[in-house]
Motif scaffolding. Structure first.
Motif, PDB file in Angstrom:
ATOM      1  N   SER A   1       0.820  -1.219   0.000  1.00 50.27           N
ATOM      2  CA  SER A   1       0.000   0.000   0.000  1.00 50.27           C
ATOM      3  C   SER A   1       0.851   1.264   0.000  1.00 50.27           C
ATOM      4  O   SER A   1       0.412   2.316  -0.438  1.00 50.27           O
ATOM      5  CB  SER A   1      -0.948   0.008   1.201  1.00 50.27           C
ATOM      6  OG  SER A   1      -0.244   0.229   2.402  1.00 50.27           O
TER       7      SER A   1
ATOM      8  N   ALA B   1      -5.453   1.289  -2.041  1.00 54.42           N
ATOM      9  CA  ALA B   1      -6.662   1.228  -1.216  1.00 54.42           C
ATOM     10  C   ALA B   1      -7.071  -0.218  -0.955  1.00 54.42           C
ATOM     11  O   ALA B   1      -7.419  -0.582   0.175  1.00 54.42           O
ATOM     12  CB  ALA B   1      -7.804   1.990  -1.872  1.00 54.42           C
TER      13      ALA B   1
ATOM     14  N   ASN C   1      -7.242  -2.067   2.740  1.00 58.32           N
ATOM     15  CA  ASN C   1      -8.451  -2.762   3.184  1.00 58.32           C
ATOM     16  C   ASN C   1      -8.170  -4.227   3.478  1.00 58.32           C
ATOM     17  O   ASN C   1      -8.663  -4.782   4.459  1.00 58.32           O
ATOM     18  CB  ASN C   1      -9.557  -2.647   2.139  1.00 58.32           C
ATOM     19  CG  ASN C   1     -10.109  -1.236   2.048  1.00 58.32           C
ATOM     20  OD1 ASN C   1     -10.015  -0.468   2.987  1.00 58.32           O
ATOM     21  ND2 ASN C   1     -10.668  -0.911   0.902  1.00 58.32           N
TER      22      ASN C   1
END
Length: 147
Positions: free
Chosen positions: A59, A67, A71
């Motif tokens: 990330s 994103a 998550n």
């Protein structure tokens, strides 16, 4: 240095065994949970932890998969923590959590595979997501056969 690593590995294995023993004892009081394969549960938690770390690293590249990676890291962490804290967990809720973790890993893996040929970090993340999905599926399969 080799002796240190070996001793450290032994301590880690001993701690894993102690944790699994304590969790196993806690589970005996929960309906539908005593049949859990603790080694498989440990492997699933390890895969979730590895995937969380890989997704967190990925990330930070600030690519379009960022994103999804964040998550996925959160979901893997939540799955791992839920397995460590079995109180209040039912087979149905565990299965739902495993499904959610696999779905998030699939989404992240699909995004990372779009540039895995350009980014070894994305490739590592996608591979980690696949390993996590495999471990979650094995856990789910084991639970379905034990029921």
């Amino acid at each position: 240095m080799t002796r240190f690593a070996t001793r450290r590995q032994r301590e880690g294995i001993r701690m894993d065994a102690m944790m699994m023993s304590a969790m196993s004892q806690d589970m005996m009081s929960m309906e539908g949970m005593p049949q859990m394969d603790m080694a498989m549960m440990q492997a699933c938690m390890d895969a979730c932890a590895a995937c969380e770390q890989a997704c967190t690293v990925c990330s930070m590249q600030m690519m379009d998969c960022s994103a999804s990676c964040m998550n996925c890291a959160d979901m893997c962490n939540t799955m791992m923590r839920a397995m460590m804290r079995m109180q209040g967990m039912t087979p149905a809720s565990m299965m739902s959590m495993l499904d959610a973790c696999m779905a998030m890993c699939q989404t992240c893996m699909d995004m990372c595979m779009m540039h895995a040929d350009m980014s070894p970090v994305c490739k590592m993340c996608a591979d980690s997501c696949q390993a996590c999905m495999d471990a979650c599926m094995a856990m789910k399969d084991m639970m379905m056969t034990a029921a």
